[in-house]
Design an enzyme around this catalytic site. Sequence first.
Site, mmCIF file in Angstrom:
data_model
loop_
_atom_site.group_PDB
_atom_site.id
_atom_site.type_symbol
_atom_site.label_atom_id
_atom_site.label_comp_id
_atom_site.label_asym_id
_atom_site.label_seq_id
_atom_site.Cartn_x
_atom_site.Cartn_y
_atom_site.Cartn_z
ATOM 1 C CD GLU A 125 -3.076 -0.764 2.044
ATOM 2 O OE1 GLU A 125 -4.224 -0.375 1.717
ATOM 3 O OE2 GLU A 125 -2.976 -0.959 3.304
ATOM 4 C CG HIS A 144 -2.246 3.084 5.669
ATOM 5 N ND1 HIS A 144 -3.508 3.292 5.884
ATOM 6 C CD2 HIS A 144 -2.054 1.769 5.415
ATOM 7 C CE1 HIS A 144 -4.487 2.313 5.666
ATOM 8 N NE2 HIS A 144 -3.487 1.224 5.457
ATOM 9 C CG HIS A 146 -4.828 -1.266 9.227
ATOM 10 N ND1 HIS A 146 -3.838 -2.466 9.057
ATOM 11 C CD2 HIS A 146 -4.698 -0.662 8.195
ATOM 12 C CE1 HIS A 146 -3.683 -2.532 7.736
ATOM 13 N NE2 HIS A 146 -3.961 -1.158 7.255
ATOM 14 C CG HIS A 215 -8.039 -0.117 4.797
ATOM 15 N ND1 HIS A 215 -7.618 0.058 3.581
ATOM 16 C CD2 HIS A 215 -6.901 -0.437 5.348
ATOM 17 C CE1 HIS A 215 -6.271 -0.203 3.589
ATOM 18 N NE2 HIS A 215 -5.951 -0.695 4.715
HETATM 19 MN MN MN Z 1 -3.936 -0.900 5.134
#
Ligand code: MN
Length: 292
Positions: A125, A144, A146, A215
């Site tokens: 990603e 990023h 979760h 997500h």
């Molecule tokens: Mn992810």
Amino acid sequence: MPEVRSPRSTHRRHYFWFATVVAFILLVTVVFVFAQHTSSPASAAQSLADTDEQRIAELVVANHILFDQGVLDGFGHVSVRSVKNPKHFYMARSLAPALATKEEIFEFDENSQPIDPRGKRMYGERFIHGEIYRARPDVQAVVHSHSITVVPFGTVNVPLRPIMHMAGFLPQQVPVFEIRDVKGENNGVLIHDIEAGAALAKVLGSGPVALMRGHGMAVAAPDVRTAVFRAIYTQLDAQVEAQALALGNPKFLNAAEAANVNKVNEGVVIRAWELWAPHAELATAPFRAGKP
Ligand code: MN
């Protein structure tokens, strides 16, 4: 009868003007240097050593902090833009963030491809980072995550909003990225290419955070420390909001309150960093040594 100046008095006069000009230049220099150092101590300190080496060192610590504070676990990532080539960025290879060392940091180009992968696997990603850097010249660091307190707000019709003063950087309503808008319903929810990354960056807009439905989130900031700060307090704000919603009908920070308190908070990010960093190093060092 005209006054006759002796050579000695002319020398004295020249000396007087020379000394005055030198004193003035010295005064201006001192005032300028003083202003540079007192107006914004954090940014001044940062700009003094703002090299790629310094950014990579901070990035390694950021990886450890974000694990230690529960924003990242075995997954998620943090990156920083390159100073020497601002189209490029640095990020760890595909590994648990707590295990990151400077040897595990790689350089990526403007299309999120590693310059030299050295045979290693990269995060799938990484396009989240590359496309935010492409769309946002002001952004120097991206996270990023979760985060489990944040994920619910990407799935329901209740916006994530600033409710606690440490999250004053949040907009009145945090935008939610819906991957089905770009990839349809049969392609999973991961950001695996430039198209999906660019669509996420568009939803982020000029803001600090975008939620990703089902997500997690993407966090953008002007430096690594602020990115870590924003990721941690977005996670906590989501927790507080969920608790407050369960209790009743909460009162949120309005835009003026949020902006006002954020100005104070983001001027003292260093205070938290100086605690989070050694705490994270103590907590994660045994894992990197292979003897937890
Ligand atoms: Mn992810």
